[in-house]
Design a protein around this motif. Structure first.
Motif, PDB file in Angstrom:
ATOM      1  N   ILE A 229       0.839  -1.209   0.000  1.00 16.18           N
ATOM      2  CA  ILE A 229       0.000   0.000   0.000  1.00 16.18           C
ATOM      3  C   ILE A 229       0.870   1.255   0.000  1.00 16.18           C
ATOM      4  N   GLN A 230       0.605   2.118  -1.014  1.00 17.22           N
ATOM      5  CA  GLN A 230       1.375   3.360  -1.131  1.00 17.22           C
ATOM      6  C   GLN A 230       0.714   4.502  -0.371  1.00 17.22           C
ATOM      7  N   ASP A 231      -0.597   4.562  -0.427  1.00 18.18           N
ATOM      8  CA  ASP A 231      -1.346   5.631   0.229  1.00 18.18           C
ATOM      9  C   ASP A 231      -2.729   5.134   0.564  1.00 18.18           C
ATOM     10  N   VAL A 232      -3.374   5.826   1.487  1.00 19.88           N
ATOM     11  CA  VAL A 232      -4.759   5.483   1.816  1.00 19.88           C
ATOM     12  C   VAL A 232      -5.576   6.765   1.722  1.00 19.88           C
ATOM     13  N   TYR A 233      -6.581   6.789   0.855  1.00 25.53           N
ATOM     14  CA  TYR A 233      -7.418   7.965   0.661  1.00 25.53           C
ATOM     15  C   TYR A 233      -8.831   7.723   1.176  1.00 25.53           C
ATOM     16  N   THR A 234      -9.528   8.840   1.445  1.00 30.87           N
ATOM     17  CA  THR A 234     -10.962   8.741   1.685  1.00 30.87           C
ATOM     18  C   THR A 234     -11.638   9.428   0.515  1.00 30.87           C
ATOM     19  N   ILE A 235     -12.482   8.716  -0.200  1.00 34.19           N
ATOM     20  CA  ILE A 235     -13.127   9.285  -1.375  1.00 34.19           C
ATOM     21  C   ILE A 235     -14.634   9.249  -1.161  1.00 34.19           C
ATOM     22  N   SER A 236     -15.266  10.425  -1.320  1.00 33.96           N
ATOM     23  CA  SER A 236     -16.693  10.499  -1.001  1.00 33.96           C
ATOM     24  C   SER A 236     -17.476   9.613  -1.955  1.00 33.96           C
ATOM     25  N   GLY A 237     -18.449   8.957  -1.405  1.00 38.26           N
ATOM     26  CA  GLY A 237     -19.267   8.053  -2.218  1.00 38.26           C
ATOM     27  C   GLY A 237     -18.683   6.642  -2.260  1.00 38.26           C
ATOM     28  N   ILE A 238     -17.395   6.514  -1.953  1.00 34.11           N
ATOM     29  CA  ILE A 238     -16.789   5.178  -1.966  1.00 34.11           C
ATOM     30  C   ILE A 238     -16.324   4.774  -0.573  1.00 34.11           C
ATOM     31  N   GLY A 239     -15.614   5.695   0.078  1.00 32.03           N
ATOM     32  CA  GLY A 239     -15.105   5.389   1.405  1.00 32.03           C
ATOM     33  C   GLY A 239     -13.591   5.329   1.400  1.00 32.03           C
ATOM     34  N   THR A 240     -13.040   4.365   2.120  1.00 31.57           N
ATOM     35  CA  THR A 240     -11.592   4.251   2.232  1.00 31.57           C
ATOM     36  C   THR A 240     -11.021   3.564   0.991  1.00 31.57           C
ATOM     37  N   VAL A 241     -10.014   4.205   0.383  1.00 24.39           N
ATOM     38  CA  VAL A 241      -9.423   3.637  -0.834  1.00 24.39           C
ATOM     39  C   VAL A 241      -7.899   3.539  -0.694  1.00 24.39           C
ATOM     40  N   PRO A 242      -7.404   2.351  -0.349  1.00 23.75           N
ATOM     41  CA  PRO A 242      -5.957   2.158  -0.389  1.00 23.75           C
ATOM     42  C   PRO A 242      -5.515   2.068  -1.842  1.00 23.75           C
ATOM     43  N   VAL A 243      -4.339   2.612  -2.150  1.00 26.55           N
ATOM     44  CA  VAL A 243      -3.831   2.499  -3.510  1.00 26.55           C
ATOM     45  C   VAL A 243      -2.436   1.884  -3.495  1.00 26.55           C
ATOM     46  N   GLY A 244      -2.098   1.213  -4.568  1.00 26.29           N
ATOM     47  CA  GLY A 244      -0.778   0.600  -4.663  1.00 26.29           C
ATOM     48  C   GLY A 244      -0.664  -0.192  -5.949  1.00 26.29           C
ATOM     49  N   ARG A 245       0.473  -0.832  -6.119  1.00 29.42           N
ATOM     50  CA  ARG A 245       0.701  -1.626  -7.324  1.00 29.42           C
ATOM     51  C   ARG A 245       0.694  -3.115  -6.980  1.00 29.42           C
ATOM     52  N   VAL A 246      -0.046  -3.870  -7.765  1.00 27.67           N
ATOM     53  CA  VAL A 246      -0.047  -5.318  -7.578  1.00 27.67           C
ATOM     54  C   VAL A 246       1.338  -5.840  -7.966  1.00 27.67           C
ATOM     55  N   GLU A 247       2.052  -6.430  -7.024  1.00 26.91           N
ATOM     56  CA  GLU A 247       3.387  -6.964  -7.331  1.00 26.91           C
ATOM     57  C   GLU A 247       3.304  -8.409  -7.816  1.00 26.91           C
ATOM     58  N   THR A 248       2.502  -9.208  -7.131  1.00 26.57           N
ATOM     59  CA  THR A 248       2.314 -10.601  -7.563  1.00 26.57           C
ATOM     60  C   THR A 248       0.849 -10.971  -7.366  1.00 26.57           C
ATOM     61  N   GLY A 249       0.431 -12.032  -8.046  1.00 25.58           N
ATOM     62  CA  GLY A 249      -0.919 -12.551  -7.868  1.00 25.58           C
ATOM     63  C   GLY A 249      -1.986 -11.666  -8.494  1.00 25.58           C
ATOM     64  N   ILE A 250      -3.228 -11.957  -8.150  1.00 27.18           N
ATOM     65  CA  ILE A 250      -4.381 -11.281  -8.753  1.00 27.18           C
ATOM     66  C   ILE A 250      -5.237 -10.684  -7.641  1.00 27.18           C
ATOM     67  N   LEU A 251      -5.642  -9.436  -7.830  1.00 28.90           N
ATOM     68  CA  LEU A 251      -6.606  -8.819  -6.919  1.00 28.90           C
ATOM     69  C   LEU A 251      -7.962  -8.940  -7.584  1.00 28.90           C
ATOM     70  N   GLU A 252      -8.924  -9.539  -6.872  1.00 27.96           N
ATOM     71  CA  GLU A 252     -10.216  -9.793  -7.495  1.00 27.96           C
ATOM     72  C   GLU A 252     -11.360  -9.265  -6.654  1.00 27.96           C
ATOM     73  N   LYS A 253     -12.345  -8.738  -7.344  1.00 26.11           N
ATOM     74  CA  LYS A 253     -13.556  -8.284  -6.689  1.00 26.11           C
ATOM     75  C   LYS A 253     -14.192  -9.481  -5.976  1.00 26.11           C
TER      76      LYS A 253
END
Ligand code: GDP
Length: 421
Positions: A229-253
């Motif tokens: 995780i590079q940063d953690v934002y709060t975005i209205s309408g969504i809530g908490t949004v961590p951001v970063g780059r996937v290094e390995t594997g798959i991030l899935e809904k």
């Protein structure tokens, strides 16, 4: 540009002023991969001046200008392709943070071109970058002996430089196969795309041929999801949004994920990439995502997100192989520098220096030495002063390397051998 070719990450390394930027400019130019905006700008200017053609000097001016403006794209992350491969230049030293970037995963290069100027020969950063490349798992080095035009394209001088570089490579056990040494002039274009008539004594490959002949990298591992995780934002309408780059594997809904060392988990609700909602993200993708039940204060930069049933490791202590690049005195047990690993920065105490290694053979030279100094390689045990998520480099190379920083400098590079949780 063809993206169906196998992809290779390439680093251009070497001492300052030995011609790395010039070589990158030349590679982009010769492969017709100069960034679109540079070409556009040139067309306009050329039209205004009533001139046609496309000069190499112009490409260099533009790259230099971008560099001066501090534009982040700079010459890093430029792309070009050869017959067989599609190359991304992942980073180029000369930036203050290069060494750190190279280590902390901002640039995971498979291969590197080492640029050594024929007039200067081996210089301090030549040595530093060769050591680093070895520690960081670069597979193949191509050695470009540059600025041959400044030494009248003389074979004798080329041989001298090659011998000095070979000595260095042997020390760290890199291949010293002749096929990987090429005399060039990045500025004049000798032996880059075409065999130079100025060096008829040389019958080896051009730089582009050598790049095209690089071994294919093994396919990406099926490692579990690791997303620092590079940063953690709060975005209205969504809530908490961590951001970063996937290094390995798959991030899935819909997947259950865990953040370590914060030790919270939840279900992935949404994933956003380039301002669009997506269902999954793969290695290399930069994403923002939202996890049910995880709030802004629950997680932070330096956390690693992974599957809830295979969470990122948190180290109580870890054993690592390090190379000390520069240190004014000596490193002893008790020393507490800051470790930069992926997006985390944590003070770690050297608990013990377990073995000093012979840099030439990699074999143990001394058990439990009292100290190590610049130029030494060693196996050490480190104890993070705050929880740190890190992985053995044999399991997840992307999260297994780190930089040791102190007094504003990178003093050592390392890779994790073992994590004691
Ligand atoms: P970097 O710091 O390694 O990126 O080096 P640069 O690419 O900025 O080059 C440093 C200087 O060397 C510049 O003035 C270049 O024009 C010059 N240079 C680079 N390659 C060559 C070459 O092949 N021949 C000559 N004569 N000069 C070169």
């Amino acid at each position: 540009m063809a993206q169906d070719k196998p992809h290779q990450n390439l680093a251009i390394i070497g001492h300052v002023d030995h011609g790395k930027s010039t070589l990158v400019g030349r590679l982009l130019f010769e492969t017709g991969s100069v960034p679109e905006h540079v070409i556009e700008q040139h067309r306009e200017e050329a039209a205004e001046k009533g001139k046609g053609g496309f000069e190499f000097a112009y490409v260099m001016d533009n790259l230099a200008e971008e560099r001066e403006r501090g534009v982040t794209i700079d010459i890093a992350h430029q792309r070009f392709d050869t017959d067989k491969y599609y190359f991304t230049i992942v980073d180029t030293p000369g930036h203050r943070d290069f060494v750190k970037n190279m280590i902390t995963g901002a640039s995971q290069a498979d291969h590197a071109v080492l640029v050594v100027a024929a007039d200067d020969g081996v210089a301090p950063q030549t040595r530093e970058h060769v050591f680093l490349s070895r520690t960081l798992g670069i597979e193949t080095l191509i050695v470009a002996v540059n600025k041959m035009d400044t030494v009248n394209y003389e074979e004798d001088r080329y041989r001298e430089v090659v011998d000095a570089v070979k000595k260095l490579l042997t020390q760290v056990r890199f291949d010293t196969d002749d096929a990987r040494f090429i005399p060039i002039s990045a500025f004049e274009g000798d032996n880059i795309a075409e065999h130079s008539e100025n060096m008829s004594w040389f019958d080896g490959p051009t730089i582009l041929e050598a790049l095209n002949n690089l071994p294919e990298m093994s396919p990406p591992t099926d490692a579990p999801l690791r997303l620092p995780i590079q940063d953690v934002y709060t975005i209205s309408g969504i809530g908490t949004v961590p951001v970063g780059r996937v290094e390995t594997g798959i991030l899935e809904k819909g997947a259950s994920v865990s953040f370590q060392p914060s030790d919270v988990s939840g279900e992935v609700k949404t994933i956003e990439m380039h301002h669009e909602e997506v269902d999954r993200a793969e290695p290399g993708d930069n994403v923002g995502f939202n996890v049910r039940g995880v709030g802004k204060d629950d997680i932070r930069r330096g956390d690693v997100c992974g599957p809830a049933d295979d969470p990122p490791k948190v180290a109580e202590t870890f054993q690592a192989q390090i190379v000390v690049m520069q240190h004014p005195s000596v490193v002893t047990a008790g020393y507490t520098p800051v470790i930069h690993a992926h997006t985390a920065q944590v003070a770690c105490t050297v608990e013990s220096i377990d073995q000093k290694l012979d840099p030439a053979s990699g074999e143990v030279a001394e058990e439990n030495p009292d100290f190590i100094k610049a130029g030494d390689a060693a196996i050490v045990t480190l104890r993070p002063q705050k929880p740190l998520s890190i992985e053995p480099s044999s399991e997840i190379p992307e999260l297994g390397s780190f930089a040791i920083r102190d007094m504003g400098q990178t003093i050592a590079a390392g890779k994790v051998l073992e994590v004691n949780e």
